[in-house]
Design a protein around this motif. Structure first.
Motif, PDB file in Angstrom:
ATOM      1  N   MET A 199       0.696  -1.033   0.053  1.00 13.76           N
ATOM      2  CA  MET A 199      -0.354   0.077  -0.010  1.00 13.76           C
ATOM      3  C   MET A 199       1.109   1.589  -0.214  1.00 13.76           C
ATOM      4  N   HIS A 237       0.691   3.965  -3.168  1.00 13.14           N
ATOM      5  CA  HIS A 237       0.441   5.347  -2.467  1.00 13.14           C
ATOM      6  C   HIS A 237       1.484   6.047  -2.731  1.00 13.14           C
ATOM      7  N   THR A 238       3.087   6.056  -2.422  1.00 14.56           N
ATOM      8  CA  THR A 238       3.769   7.113  -2.756  1.00 14.56           C
ATOM      9  C   THR A 238       4.655   6.995  -3.891  1.00 14.56           C
ATOM     10  N   ASP A 250       0.694   6.048  10.172  1.00  9.01           N
ATOM     11  CA  ASP A 250       0.061   6.305   8.931  1.00  9.01           C
ATOM     12  C   ASP A 250      -0.976   4.685   8.226  1.00  9.01           C
ATOM     13  N   GLU A 260      -5.918   8.946   4.353  1.00  2.44           N
ATOM     14  CA  GLU A 260      -5.410   9.648   3.294  1.00  2.44           C
ATOM     15  C   GLU A 260      -5.074   8.611   2.183  1.00  2.44           C
ATOM     16  N   ILE A 261      -4.366   7.211   2.198  1.00  2.26           N
ATOM     17  CA  ILE A 261      -3.894   6.223   1.946  1.00  2.26           C
ATOM     18  C   ILE A 261      -5.169   5.574   1.213  1.00  2.26           C
ATOM     19  N   THR A 305      -6.006   6.415  -1.495  1.00  2.00           N
ATOM     20  CA  THR A 305      -5.535   6.886  -2.671  1.00  2.00           C
ATOM     21  C   THR A 305      -6.256   5.194  -3.958  1.00  2.00           C
ATOM     22  N   TYR A 315      -6.986  -1.769  -5.834  1.00  2.00           N
ATOM     23  CA  TYR A 315      -6.168  -2.103  -4.969  1.00  2.00           C
ATOM     24  C   TYR A 315      -5.287  -3.331  -5.138  1.00  2.00           C
TER      25      TYR A 315
END
Length: 458
Positions: free
Chosen positions: A138, A142-143, A284, A307-308, A311, A317
């Protein structure tokens, strides 16, 4: 708080013992055990368990100061949890994860009630290793970054990525550098890698080292930093003051996802629902397993920040598990969390650490020269054993055992205690609802057994 423990005669019959011997023969012929050289392994047979006790293959009762693998947080065979599993099995044994199930939904609600604000979504897994695997996945998605930072002297699981992220010797035979893992030195005052003599020095120097590591690896490349809030099998060493706040600040500054591995430390083990509650940390992602239902049915998961989670609101996912949020496991989790609340187990764990375990271990340390340090919180303690207090030479090498530790383990079992022993340490990690008299009796056995360790001191 506790349920009545049956006597050996009630728990184990001659027929049970005979069945246990047959089970041992079959085990040695057919079962492949984890982390063992198969031909050299002599496993202990367990015929029965209740509360804080187990009965071995010969019908001997032992106080379980290991909580098995530090996961039976509510003890063995808690009647409310057993009944919940039985009731769920009568209603619905299994359902695919794409469907709604009441026990899964209720477990997610209960978990989200226990986590900080803004962490309200739960992805269920089968255990802690795959929880950490999915948390890292994840974070990477996400990043858009690849690297993962993890501390040495840590454990995050036995699956491929999780064992590479692990920072103890169990990863050595499974190390693949393509996994994108970078290890850094932990904050561990007793065996400081930074020459520290105080917790304050250790926290400052460890944070400086971590910041250097981030800069030298390129923060733009780092997706996540995964950290056991209180490392478990690595030694139950507590973060020094300010360390976790400093880690959180560094990860925020550089846009790195902070994953709190609470697989062992969570669900009351430290005397708080999550160990990070002691330091007001808001990660997080949170990974959990073990204590959520005391291991009665396999269950783990990832708690995801808003926030995640966003995404993946309109982006699928890419991951899942057939048994994600299994109804039997979730029914056990609902019953476990409910029992913990109703019976005050979290508060009791804090009391046991403060009033029973901590004082007694400090007393033991005073008159056993083999004890280098005792440390812990709640029902989560380690006794670090050394050959010499001045040099801190461990009683067993890092990553291994020794005749002294083997003798000590035998003395503990002979005294009626099932211990958790790792390298040069004995961990005192009883169920959170263990009776005071059983805990005191177990610590007395430890006190007596340490005479064996003292004989190996230089």
């Amino acid at each position: 708080m506790t349920t009545e423990t049956p006597t050996s005669a009630d728990a184990v019959s001659p027929a049970d013992i005979e069945n246990g011997r047959r089970a041992y023969e079959l085990d040695r012929a057919h079962v492949f055990h984890s982390w063992q050289a198969q031909a050299l392994f002599e496993p202990m047979t367990v015929l029965a368990a209740s509360g804080a006790h187990v009965w071995d293959g010969e019908g001997n009762r032992l106080i379980d100061l290991s909580s098995q693998l530090v996961n039976t947080n509510i003890g063995h065979q808690h009647p409310a949890v057993v009944a919940a599993i039985q009731e769920q099995a009568g209603r619905l044994c299994t359902i695919a994860p794409q469907h709604v199930n009441d026990m899964r939904s209720e477990t997610a609600r209960l978990v989200s009630e226990l986590t900080p604000q803004g962490l309200d979504t739960v992805f269920f897994t089968n255990g802690g290793a795959d929880a950490n695997e999915h948390a890292i996945r994840m974070a990477r998605l996400h990043t858009g970054r690849q690297k993962v930072l993890s501390a040495y002297r840590s454990y995050h699981g036995g699956t491929q990525l999780a064992v590479n992220v692990t920072g103890d010797p169990r990863r050595f035979a499974n190390d693949y550098f393509g996994e994108g893992v970078v290890h850094f030195m932990p904050a561990y005052t007793y065996r400081s890698y930074f020459g520290s003599t105080t917790d304050e020095e250790e926290g400052e120097r460890a944070l400086r080292h971590l910041e250097d590591t981030i800069l030298l690896e390129g923060p733009q490349n780092i997706a996540a930093l995964i950290l056991e809030t209180i490392p478990g099998t690595a030694g139950i060493y507590l973060p020094p003051p300010g360390y976790l706040a400093g880690v959180r600040e560094l990860t925020r500054r550089h846009g790195i996802v902070l994953i709190a591995d609470e697989v062992m430390a969570g669900f009351g083990r430290s005397g708080a629902w999550f160990a990070f509650d002691h330091w007001d940390l808001t990660p997080d992602l949170i990974t959990f397993a073990k204590g959520i239902n005391s291991g009665y049915v396999p269950l783990g998961g990832v708690v995801i920040s808003d926030e995640i989670a966003a995404t993946f609101a309109e982006r699928a996912y890419p991951g899942g598990l057939t048994y994600s949020g299994h109804p039997l496991a979730c029914a056990a989790a609902v019953a476990t969390i409910t029992a913990m609340r109703e019976e005050g187990m979290i508060e009791n764990a804090a009391r046991l650490g403060r009033e029973v375990i901590g004082p007694r271990l400090r007393e033991i340390a005073e008159h056993h020269p083999s004890v280098g340090e005792v440390r812990g919180l709640g029902c989560f303690w380690a006794v670090e054993l050394v050959k010499n207090r001045e040099t801190k030479e461990p009683l067993a090498p890092y990553g291994g055992s020794s005749p002294a530790m083997t003798e000590l383990t035998k003395a503990l079992k002979d005294g009626g205690v099932l211990p958790f022993v790792n390298f040069n340490r004995v961990h005192v990690v009883p169920p959170l609802n263990i009776a005071d008299e059983d805990l005191r009796a177990g610590l007395t056995v430890l006190d007596e057994a340490l005479e064996v360790a003292d004989a190996h001191v230089d």
